[in-house]
Design an enzyme around this catalytic site. Structure first.
Site, short mmCIF file in Angstrom:
data_model
loop_
_atom_site.label_atom_id
_atom_site.label_comp_id
_atom_site.label_asym_id
_atom_site.label_seq_id
_atom_site.Cartn_x
_atom_site.Cartn_y
_atom_site.Cartn_z
N ASN A 1 0.83 -1.20 0.00
CA ASN A 1 0.00 0.00 0.00
C ASN A 1 0.87 1.25 0.00
O ASN A 1 0.36 2.36 0.08
CB ASN A 1 -0.88 0.03 1.25
CG ASN A 1 -1.99 -1.00 1.16
OD1 ASN A 1 -2.70 -1.05 0.16
ND2 ASN A 1 -2.12 -1.83 2.19
N ALA B 1 2.99 3.76 -1.79
CA ALA B 1 3.21 4.25 -3.16
C ALA B 1 4.69 4.49 -3.45
O ALA B 1 5.15 4.30 -4.56
CB ALA B 1 2.42 5.53 -3.39
N HIS B 2 5.45 4.91 -2.41
CA HIS B 2 6.89 5.14 -2.61
C HIS B 2 7.61 3.83 -2.93
O HIS B 2 8.47 3.77 -3.79
CB HIS B 2 7.52 5.72 -1.34
CG HIS B 2 7.03 7.07 -0.98
ND1 HIS B 2 7.46 8.20 -1.63
CD2 HIS B 2 6.13 7.47 -0.06
CE1 HIS B 2 6.84 9.26 -1.11
NE2 HIS B 2 6.03 8.83 -0.16
N ASP C 1 8.85 -6.85 3.17
CA ASP C 1 8.75 -6.22 4.48
C ASP C 1 10.13 -5.66 4.76
O ASP C 1 11.15 -6.30 4.47
CB ASP C 1 8.32 -7.20 5.56
CG ASP C 1 7.85 -6.45 6.80
OD1 ASP C 1 7.20 -5.39 6.66
OD2 ASP C 1 8.13 -6.90 7.93
N GLY D 1 9.93 7.66 4.76
CA GLY D 1 10.29 7.00 6.03
C GLY D 1 11.49 7.66 6.71
O GLY D 1 11.51 8.88 6.91
N TYR D 2 12.50 6.85 7.04
CA TYR D 2 13.66 7.33 7.79
C TYR D 2 14.77 7.89 6.89
O TYR D 2 15.88 8.17 7.35
CB TYR D 2 14.24 6.18 8.63
CG TYR D 2 13.27 5.63 9.67
CD1 TYR D 2 13.29 6.10 10.98
CD2 TYR D 2 12.34 4.64 9.35
CE1 TYR D 2 12.42 5.61 11.94
CE2 TYR D 2 11.46 4.13 10.29
CZ TYR D 2 11.50 4.62 11.59
OH TYR D 2 10.64 4.13 12.54
N LYS E 1 19.73 6.23 -4.70
CA LYS E 1 19.13 5.33 -3.71
C LYS E 1 18.75 3.99 -4.35
O LYS E 1 19.04 2.93 -3.81
CB LYS E 1 17.90 5.98 -3.06
CG LYS E 1 17.30 5.07 -1.98
CD LYS E 1 16.04 5.58 -1.32
CE LYS E 1 15.52 4.53 -0.35
NZ LYS E 1 14.18 4.79 0.15
N HIS F 1 18.85 -1.27 0.24
CA HIS F 1 18.41 -2.60 0.68
C HIS F 1 17.37 -3.16 -0.29
O HIS F 1 17.45 -4.30 -0.73
CB HIS F 1 17.84 -2.49 2.09
CG HIS F 1 16.82 -1.39 2.26
ND1 HIS F 1 17.02 -0.11 1.80
CD2 HIS F 1 15.58 -1.39 2.79
CE1 HIS F 1 15.96 0.64 2.05
NE2 HIS F 1 15.06 -0.13 2.66
#
Ligand code: ITT
Length: 194
Positions: A10, A12-13, A70, A149-150, A171, A176
């Site tokens: 869910n 979008a990024h 995840d 996020g972070y 990026k 990751h």
């Protein structure tokens, strides 16, 4: 012909990042595009468990071949927290999550951390897991506008800018998620050739 595959997210990024990393050979369908607006449960305490839970939900309810990831941030001095709880760390959104993390690291000089992604793929009757890690440092205040996020407080190893400053092209070549999704792409291309 493009290979169609569902990405059970869910976020979008994440969808945008993954579609860019997979490249032109794939048509990545979102949950919305397959008519799924369920907030799929993530009740495991491992990345692999949650990724598999999300992919299995789509396979069971919609019948599509599918993958899910995840991911989260693991901070060395916090014994790997926030880890699988990265999205829910503060109970608020990304800004509140970063505030809480910076507060927990106040005055600490040991600031090593890593982002980790596990991708679970369900294709035909087979299931596969792919993992990617990027090491880095948590800086003391936010820098940059990109990413999510972070990203504004994470400087990847070998760089001086945060993920939010480096921009999506850099990026997406070192993250990751890039590492895990490149393995996924290699696997999908290999099975598609057969
Ligand atoms: P879905 O479950 O719908 O895929 P989500 O945002 O809940 O989306 P996760 O469960 O994988 O995604 O939680 C990951 C959280 O970890 C995410 O919300 C961010 O706070 C953080 N995170 C993961 N990857 C990140 C990245 O590349 N940059 C910055 N923060 C990231």
């Amino acid at each position: 012909m493009k290979q169609k595959i569902v990405f059970a997210t869910n976020n979008a990024h994440k969808l945008e990042e993954v579609a860019a990393i997979l490249g032109d050979g794939f048509e990545v369908l979102s949950l919305r595009e397959i008519g799924c607006d369920t907030d799929i449960p993530e009740t495991s305490d491992t990345f692999a468990g949650n990724a598999m839970q999300k992919a299995s939900f789509v396979k069971e309810h919609y019948g599509y071949d599918c993958f899910a990831d995840d991911s989260g941030l693991e901070v060395d001095i916090l014994d790997g927290a926030p880890g699988v709880y990265s999205a829910r760390y503060s109970g608020g959104g990304s800004e509140a999550n970063m505030d809480k993390l910076l507060l927990n690291l106040t005055g600490k000089s040991e600031r090593g951390a890593q982002f980790r992604t596990v991708v679970a793929l369900l294709i035909g009757k087979e299931s596969h897991l792919f993992e990617g890690i990027v090491r880095g440092t948590i800086i003391e205040e936010r820098r940059g506008e990109g990413g999510f996020g972070y990203d504004p407080i994470f400087v990847p190893e070998g760089y001086e800018q945060t993920f939010a400053e480096l921009g999506s092209e850099v990026k997406n070549s070192i993250s990751h998620r890039a590492k895990a999704v490149k393995q996924l792409a290699e696997y999908l291309l290999m099975t598609n050739d057969k």
